[in-house]
Each structure stands twice: as structure tokens, then as C-alpha cells.
Design a protein around this motif. Structure first.
Motif, short mmCIF file in Angstrom:
data_model
loop_
_atom_site.label_atom_id
_atom_site.label_comp_id
_atom_site.label_asym_id
_atom_site.label_seq_id
_atom_site.Cartn_x
_atom_site.Cartn_y
_atom_site.Cartn_z
N ASN A 57 0.82 -1.22 0.00
CA ASN A 57 0.00 0.00 0.00
C ASN A 57 0.85 1.26 0.00
O ASN A 57 0.53 2.24 -0.67
CB ASN A 57 -0.94 0.01 1.20
CG ASN A 57 -2.10 -0.95 1.04
OD1 ASN A 57 -2.29 -1.53 -0.03
ND2 ASN A 57 -2.87 -1.15 2.08
N ALA A 58 1.96 1.25 0.76
CA ALA A 58 2.87 2.39 0.75
C ALA A 58 3.47 2.57 -0.64
O ALA A 58 3.56 3.70 -1.15
CB ALA A 58 3.98 2.18 1.78
N ALA A 59 3.87 1.45 -1.26
CA ALA A 59 4.43 1.50 -2.62
C ALA A 59 3.40 2.02 -3.61
O ALA A 59 3.72 2.80 -4.51
CB ALA A 59 4.92 0.11 -3.03
N PHE A 60 2.14 1.61 -3.44
CA PHE A 60 1.07 2.03 -4.35
C PHE A 60 0.86 3.54 -4.27
O PHE A 60 0.75 4.22 -5.30
CB PHE A 60 -0.23 1.30 -3.99
CG PHE A 60 -1.42 1.75 -4.79
CD1 PHE A 60 -1.64 1.27 -6.07
CD2 PHE A 60 -2.31 2.68 -4.27
CE1 PHE A 60 -2.73 1.71 -6.82
CE2 PHE A 60 -3.40 3.12 -5.00
CZ PHE A 60 -3.60 2.63 -6.28
N ILE A 61 0.80 4.09 -3.04
CA ILE A 61 0.59 5.54 -2.88
C ILE A 61 1.76 6.31 -3.48
O ILE A 61 1.57 7.33 -4.15
CB ILE A 61 0.41 5.89 -1.39
CG1 ILE A 61 -0.87 5.26 -0.85
CG2 ILE A 61 0.37 7.40 -1.19
CD1 ILE A 61 -1.06 5.38 0.65
N PRO A 83 12.08 5.47 -6.60
CA PRO A 83 13.04 4.60 -5.89
C PRO A 83 12.48 4.03 -4.58
O PRO A 83 12.71 2.86 -4.26
CB PRO A 83 14.23 5.53 -5.63
CG PRO A 83 14.15 6.56 -6.70
CD PRO A 83 12.69 6.77 -6.93
N ARG A 84 11.73 4.84 -3.84
CA ARG A 84 11.15 4.36 -2.58
C ARG A 84 10.03 3.35 -2.85
O ARG A 84 9.89 2.36 -2.13
CB ARG A 84 10.60 5.53 -1.77
CG ARG A 84 11.70 6.44 -1.24
CD ARG A 84 11.15 7.40 -0.22
NE ARG A 84 12.15 8.37 0.18
CZ ARG A 84 12.05 9.15 1.24
NH1 ARG A 84 11.00 9.05 2.02
NH2 ARG A 84 13.00 10.00 1.56
N ALA A 85 9.23 3.63 -3.88
CA ALA A 85 8.18 2.68 -4.25
C ALA A 85 8.81 1.35 -4.66
O ALA A 85 8.32 0.28 -4.28
CB ALA A 85 7.34 3.25 -5.39
N LEU A 86 9.89 1.42 -5.43
CA LEU A 86 10.60 0.21 -5.87
C LEU A 86 11.07 -0.62 -4.68
O LEU A 86 10.94 -1.85 -4.66
CB LEU A 86 11.79 0.59 -6.75
CG LEU A 86 12.65 -0.56 -7.29
CD1 LEU A 86 11.87 -1.42 -8.26
CD2 LEU A 86 13.90 0.00 -7.98
N ALA A 95 7.54 -6.34 -0.58
CA ALA A 95 6.25 -7.02 -0.66
C ALA A 95 6.34 -8.25 -1.56
O ALA A 95 5.75 -9.29 -1.27
CB ALA A 95 5.18 -6.05 -1.19
N ALA A 96 7.11 -8.13 -2.65
CA ALA A 96 7.27 -9.27 -3.57
C ALA A 96 7.99 -10.42 -2.89
O ALA A 96 7.66 -11.60 -3.13
CB ALA A 96 8.04 -8.83 -4.81
N SER A 97 8.98 -10.11 -2.04
CA SER A 97 9.72 -11.17 -1.35
C SER A 97 8.85 -11.92 -0.36
O SER A 97 9.18 -13.02 0.07
CB SER A 97 10.93 -10.58 -0.63
OG SER A 97 10.52 -9.72 0.42
N VAL A 131 1.23 -9.04 -7.42
CA VAL A 131 1.18 -7.72 -8.06
C VAL A 131 2.50 -6.98 -7.86
O VAL A 131 2.99 -6.31 -8.77
CB VAL A 131 -0.01 -6.90 -7.51
CG1 VAL A 131 0.03 -5.47 -8.04
CG2 VAL A 131 -1.33 -7.56 -7.87
N ALA A 132 3.07 -7.12 -6.68
CA ALA A 132 4.35 -6.46 -6.39
C ALA A 132 5.46 -7.02 -7.28
O ALA A 132 6.31 -6.27 -7.77
CB ALA A 132 4.72 -6.65 -4.92
#
Length: 770
Positions: free
Chosen positions: A570-574, A590-593, A599-601, A606-607
């Protein structure tokens, strides 16, 4: 109180709550203590280590025996020496000013026919503390102040700050209205200005998150720095968070780790949880499963000890990305209209609606706030109508006790018996608990086992959990770790927190199963994420829905640090949507990445696809088709994502990051269509495009002149093939000429017809001049 996170009671101490003797069942053979179905290992060791412990204890006994052989005189001398040192080290309070300046205070002393064992402000209007230097003040009139004027002023100021703080906390706890809570925070703000530590902690978090105060990262940072200087674990943890996320300061993972460590040493549970996640994922530290286990187990012990029989609050995990991708998909939230509809049904006497609303208000969640008063009212209505489920839950509420429902074992037992007689598994489990712990009835393990078995057979998680505990500890039944493991697994499938906790303990110590640090950490992590601080997820979601993306992203970032995968995504999405203005535009991707990666790990599909997209398009990183291909392939193989398969097909088609292969491209397109019906239309269009490209490529590759040079017309059509061709051409010409002649003959007949004369428009009427 709406904020039950890092400012809540969970963070006050690391010690688990102690239950009365009737609530505890202890098995001295294993050194374990069972509280409300959870296993507390007294030693924290497995059975395999018992022999080593016995040897160790025998060595200790030998040492003790050798110490007993010391000369008694030497021992007494040592004790006397220690006592003398203790007397020297004990501070002596000296009177300041008054009639006995410099003389030691005498305790106790007699004043106004009352003995005082410490300094007092009685008899003084200025509130300054004083003491007598002799026993009888009235007789000798010997006295002096216990503090200097400066110390007295400081103490009175702190007392005034404490009074203001208590007023603010009273308003905050007793009111649910936002306006009242804002008033409460004004009192807390005033107390914080007077350097009240707890008030500063409250205000600093309110400024950080924008809770009832305007969000101000810089002001919160200054308060956190001040708290850190005073040694506040909450301040140290929060300052670590600011350095980890780069809010208000330059990002520094090294400084973040230092502050998190100090916060954890001071007993802050959230700091322990953050360190547990960092050691588990290897963020800023070397990956260490055992270190992660130590931190997570400590927090899990506290969370498990706080779990009540009613199960606690429900954790809402709503993904912002999924809501945008699938607007029609249920997020788990109940619409206000739907709640009102159920309330209407309940008022009309619908028993099922009453029970459903009772459970919603008892546990909270799905957009409904926890409210024991309303839960009790709904359950009471349904129980009066003869509903066994409502009776059982009333029994639970009376057994647990709260501000609304007084604790009463007798009343709980009555409701449990009524429900159990009707075959209700919740009532059977409650009756089993009564017999297990002797609540209102004599302890009877056989009857407890019988009722737990009945409840477990009907799939009730509490029955399965308690049955597992009895098998684990050999209470009323022969000890059987395999059976315990079986029932704990069944209860965990129903989502019971204590089942996860017990399974984690078994895997951590290798009891009944092969020891697995990795499994234990994952289970303990699950337990930790059910703590009261998880309510911040709902607060963050509501902030986002109210349009306050800055507040939402800060809250999600803190939860992301604690290891919540849904908070990371959710933080990455915002950040991905560039909705948070507190983060610079150059730092957004960069922060979203970073958070998509975390989240992917943890297995979020989706991440993983987003990571591929970021590397494919160069968002927050350099364009890297090979890395993008790897992420898409992982999402395809591990999570069977149709989107990832389609992307792989496209990359094979174009030869991006991989050798161009049209056949493999078609294969991945077909796989995407099979994986999801939604992918069928884009896959059809992609395959049509692929077919055209393949045809053009084939035509481009062959040489037409060379093809015709290899064709022998004499052999193919015979030696007189030219005569055949001329005959065909002549026939075609004759057909064309005959068709043209027929068209010319049809034109004169059409010309003889009289064309229709168009009607003439009547002349405009003369209008009078104006």
C-alpha cells in the motif's frame, strides 16, 4: 481509545500478564504453563536438552556443597562488610535552610500528632517539601527543606504537567467524537510543552501521523530527538523509523539500526518486531533466522498473553492496488447501507441478523468499531429468542468480563450449559473451559476433554485448540505430541492466533516435530502481526479514503517497517501514484521500488509484476530487460500470473531481454489466456498481430524471382502451356466486352423517362416594413 498501537498499553512492558492460579494449569514434568490454551515454556528448552540440564544442575549442586564448607566466620565477616557498604551507599537527606540547616532529616518524625516516614508539604501553603531533624517537631521546632527552591519549582511544574496530562487522557479515553479528541490533544500539547514525557510521546506520534493534530514531520522529529536524549524507548524507535524511511532526515539505515536496537533494549515491542523482520529478511543486517526468532518470540509472548477468550479484534488487510484493479471486488468492508439494513432486520426480530451484528460488534472489523455494549444487547435479544449461538457468546462475555459485562463464572456457566445442551459447539467449548480451570464448577479433566472433543468434531477452533493443549501437556489424557500437532494445525486453519503461537513454540523447540527455525519465525511473525498495533492498518486506510495521502503513507511506512506485507504494497502504491507530497518527486519511484521489492519477497504477485514493470520502463532504476524478464518469470512460475505470462510473451515476441522466439511468444500468450478469462481478448489481438508479423517475415525471407526461376512451366502444364494461357486470356476479354455492351444498351431506356420536376418554393410573403 482509538489509537492502540505504539502508544498503547501493549508497549508498556515486556512482561506477560499473570493469571490467577485457577486460570493456570501447570505440568511440572515438562515445565510448561498453559494459559487460556497457549503454551508458555518455563525453560524455553526442548526435551532433547533435559539431560544436559540435569548434568548442569548436578554440577551446580556440587559447587553449592563446596561453598557450604567455607568457614562460617569468614562468611559472617563478608556479610557484615556488605551491610556496612550498603549503609555507606544509602543516601542521607540533609535539611536545607529552616531552623536546622545541614542537619540530617529524622524519619519518622511527629507533626500534628501524625508520623511521617518521608518529606511532606503539610502545613505549608507553597507546597514545598520539608522534614524535621528530630522526632518531635512540636517539642524541638527543628526543621528544614528537603529540596532547594529550584527543585521545588521544577517538581510543582511537573505535577501541574501531570494533572494536565491526566485531564487530556481522560477526555481521550472517554470520548469517541473527533472534536472531543482534538480537545484532548490540546491538553496533551500543553503538557508536552511542560516537558511531560508521556505527553511528548503522544503528541510526537500525533504530529507524525496527523492524528487530531496537523501533520508536521519536522516538529515530531524534534520531539523524538528530545525524547531520545531522555532515554525514551518510544522516541528511540520512532527516530529509527525516520532515519529508515528518510522522513525529515537524510535516510541512514545504520542510524536506524542503532536507534531500533536501543528502543528494543528499552523494552519497546515495535522495535523488537522491526528488528525481527530485518534479521529475517536481511535488511541492513546479515540475515539470521535465530536472531529473528529471538525478537519475534519475545513480541509473540506478549501478544499471546493478551489474547482473551473472545479472540480479540479482527485485523483488516485491504490492498489499495486490488481495489483499483478490481473496483467491484469486495474489500471485506461492509457498506453503511448494508449495516443499516441488518440493524433494521435485527430490530424486527431477525435472530440471525442479531447474532451477526453481535459478533461484528464483539470483535470489531469490516468497518464496524468494537462495541461490547451493543454486542451484549444483540446477543441478549437473540438468546431470549432461543438462539444457542447467542447464549454461548453471552457465556463468553460473562466469562471474560469487561466494562460493560461484569465477570461472573456462575452466569457464564448457565449460558454455556444451555447452549451445550442444544448441541452448540461454542457452548460445549465454553463448558470444557469451565471444567478445565474450575470456573464455577470443580475441576474435572475428563468432562473438559469430553466437551472439547464434541466441539472439535463440529469444527469449532476453540475446541480444537484446547484439545491440542490437553494432549500437549497430558492433562486428562496421555501426552501425545502428534495429536497436539494435529489439533493445533486444525485450529490454525481456522485462523486462531493461539494455535499459530503453539505451533511456533513446537517448531522453535523441536517438540513433537523436527526443529525448524524458519517455520517458527513465520508462525511467530503471524502472531506478532495480530497485536493491537495492527489496528493502525484500518486507521491508515481511512486516512487514505478521506484524501489524506500524506498521513496514510507515513502510517503504512511504519507498518511496512514492522514487516506487514499489505502495508509495504500500500505504501508503494501511494508512492507509485505520486499522491504523497511529503516525498520528493525524484525519490518517489526509488522508494516505491524498495517497498514493491519487500512485498514481492513475501509472495505478493502484483508487487512482483510491478518490479518487472519498473525495470522494464526504468522507473526508479535503469532500464534492465533481463531483470524485468526474471521478475515476470518468477510471477509466472510461482504465482501463475496471467499478466506476467502475457508480458513474457511480448518480450519473446520483441526479443527484449531474451532471444526473439515467435513460437515461445505464442506459447506464453496461450498460457495467459488459459490462466485468466480476462486475458482472452488481449491475447486474441496479440496472436492476430503475431500472425501478421509471422506472415510478413516469411514473405520477406523468401526470394520470389528465385522461386519462379526454379519453376519449369513445360513440366508443370505441358509443352503447349502458352496456348492454354492465351485461350484463358481471350475468354476473359470476351466476357468483359459482352458485359460492357449490355451496360450501354440499358442507358437509352433510362434516358426516356421524364425526370421529376422539383417543386418550386413559394415566394416569400411581403412583410411590412419595420
Amino acid at each position: 481509545m482509538s489509537l492502540l498501537d505504539e502508544e498503547g498499553n501493549q508497549d508498556e512492558s515486556l512482561e506477560s500478564k499473570t493469571l490467577s492460579a485457577e486460570d493456570q494449569v501447570k505440568d511440572p514434568s515438562t515445565g510448561t504453563r498453559v494459559v487460556a490454551g497457549q503454551i508458555f515454556l518455563e525453560s524455553g528448552k526442548s526435551d532433547s536438552q533435559s539431560e544436559n540440564e540435569e548434568n548442569f544442575h548436578s554440577q551446580e549442586e556440587e559447587k553449592e556443597n563446596s561453598l557450604e564448607e567455607l568457614n562460617s566466620l569468614e562468611v559472617s565477616n563478608l556479610l557484615n562488610k556488605d551491610l556496612e557498604e550498603a549503609e555507606i551507599q544509602s543516601p542521607v537527606l540533609t535539611a536545607i535552610g529552616g531552623t536546622a540547616d545541614g542537619e540530617p532529616c529524622h524519619f519518622p518524625f511527629l507533626f500534628m500528632e501524625k508520623e511521617y516516614a518521608e518529606c511532606t508539604a503539610d502545613g505549608r501553603e507553597d507546597g514545598r517539601l520539608w522534614c524535621a531533624t528530630t522526632y518531635d517537631y512540636k517539642k524541638d521546632q527543628k526543621w528544614g527543606f528537603c529540596e532547594s527552591e529550584e527543585q521545588s519549582n521544577k517538581r510543582r511544574q511537573m505535577q501541574e504537567a501531570e494533572d494536565v496530562y491526566q485531564i487530556g487522557m481522560k477526555i481521550l479515553n472517554e470520548s469517541s467524537k473527533k472534536a472531543q479528541k482534538k480537545v484532548a490533544y490540546q491538553y496533551l500539547l500543553k503538557a508536552a510543552d511542560m516537558n511531560h514525557t508521556k505527553a511528548m510521546e503522544k503528541v510526537s506520534y500525533a504530529l507524525l501521523f496527523g492524528d487530531y493534530l496537523k501533520q508536521n514531520i519536522q516538529s515530531s522529529k524534534e520531539l523524538f530527538e528530545k525524547l531520545t536524549e531522555e532515554g525514551s524507548p518510544k522516541g528511540q524507535m520512532a527516530l529509527g523509523f525516520l532515519y529508515a524511511s528518510g522522513l525529515g532526515v537524510n535516510s541512514s539505515q545504520a542510524k536506524a539500526l542503532v536507534y531500533y536496537t536501543f528502543g528494543a533494549l528499552g523494552g519497546n515491542l515495535i522495535a523488537h518486531m522491526i528488528l525481527g523482520y530485518r534479521y529475517w529478511a536481511g535488511i541492513g543486517v546479515l540475515q539470521s533466522c535465530e536472531s529473528a526468532l529471538t525478537h519475534y518470540r519475545l513480541v509473540a509472548n506478549h501478544v499471546a498473553s493478551d489474547i482473551s477468550l473472545t479472540g480479540g479484534t479482527v485485523v483488516q488487510r485491504i490492498r489499495l492496488a486490488d481495489e483499483v484493479e478490481n473496483p467491484g471486488m469486495a474489500s471485506g468492508m461492509l457498506e453503511e447501507d448494508l449495516i443499516q439494513y441488518y440493524q433494521f432486520l435485527a430490530e424486527k426480530g431477525d435472530v440471525q441478523a442479531q447474532v451477526g451484528l453481535g459478533q461484528l460488534h464483539l470483535h470489531g472489523g469490516r468497518g464496524v468499531e468494537q462495541n461490547h455494549q451493543r454486542a451484549f444487547e444483540y446477543f441478549n435479544q437473540a438468546a431470549n429468542a432461543g438462539n444457542s449461538h447467542a447464549m454461548a457468546f453471552l457465556g463468553k462475555m460473562y466469562s471474560e468480563g469487561s466494562d460493560v459485562v461484569p465477570q461472573s463464572n456462575e452466569t457464564a456457566l448457565q449460558y454455556f450449559k444451555k447452549a451445550a445442551d442444544m448441541g452448540n459447539p461454542v457452548g460445549q467449548s465454553g463448558l470444557g473451559m469451565a471444567y478445565l480451570y474450575g470456573r464455577g464448577v470443580p475441576v474435572n479433566y475428563e468432562l473438559a476433554l469430553k466437551y472439547f472433543q464434541k466441539a472439535a468434531e463440529q469444527g469449532w477452533v476453540d475446541g480444537q485448540l484446547q484439545l491440542g493443549s490437553m494432549y500437549y501437556n497430558g492433562i486428562g489424557v496421555k501426552k501425545d505430541y502428534k495429536q497436539a500437532l494435529k489439533y493445533f494445525n486444525l485450529a490454525s486453519q481456522g485462523g486462531h492466533i493461539l494455535a499459530f503461537y503453539n505451533l511456533a513454540q513446537m517448531h522453535a523447540t523441536g517438540t513433537g516435530v523436527m526443529r525448524s527455525c524458519h517455520t517458527a519465525v513465520e508462525l511467530f511473525k503471524n502472531v506478532c502481526e495480530r497485536g493491537r498495533w495492527s489496528e493502525r492498518l484500518m486507521t491508515a486506510y481511512n486516512s487514505y479514503k478521506d484524501g489524506d495521502s500524506n498521513s496514510a503513507v507515513v502510517q503504512y511506512l511504519l507498518l511496512a517497517e514492522q514487516g506487514y506485507e499489505v502495508a509495504q504494497s500500500n505504501a508503494a502504491f501511494i508512492l507509485d501514484q505520486k499522491e504523497a507530497s511529503i516525498v520528493g518527486e525524484n525519490e518517489t519511484y526509488p522508494r516505491a521500488l524498495l517497498h514493491w521489492n519487500r512485498a514481492a519477497s513475501q509472495g505478493y504477485t502484483v508487487a512482483r509484476i510491478k518490479l518487472g514493470d519498473y525495470h522494464f520502463y526504468g522507473f526508479g532504476t535503469d532500464v534492465d530487460y533481463e531483470t524485468a524478464f526474471i521478475h515476470y518469470r518468477l510471477a509466472s512460475e510461482q504465482q501463475h500470473s496471467a499478466q506476467a505470462m502475457f508480458n513474457l510473451g511480448y518480450m519473446h515476441e520483441k526479443g527484449l531481454g531474451i532471444k526473439q522466439d515467435i513460437h515461445l511468444a505464442k506459447r506464453f500468450y496461450d498460457m495467459a489466456a488459459e490462466a485468466s478469462p480476462d486475458a482472452q481478448v488481449p491475447v486474441f489481438l496479440a496472436l492476430c498481430k503475431l500472425g501478421v508479423i509471422y506472415s510478413l517475415q516469411y514473405v520477406r525471407e523468401i526470394n520470389i524471382r528465385e522461386v519462379f526461376s526454379h519453376i519449369d512451366m513445360d513440366q508443370l502444364l505441358g509443352p503447349e502451356w502458352d496456348l492454354y494461357l492465351m485461350t484463358i486470356i481471350a475468354l476473359l476479354l470476351g466476357t468483359i466486352i459482352a458485359y460492357r455492351q449490355r451496360q450501354h444498351q440499358a442507358i437509352p431506356r433510362a434516358a426516356g423517362l421524364r425526370p421529376a420536376v422539383p417543386q418550386q418554393e413559394p415566394p416569400p410573403e411581403h412583410q411590412p416594413p419595420q
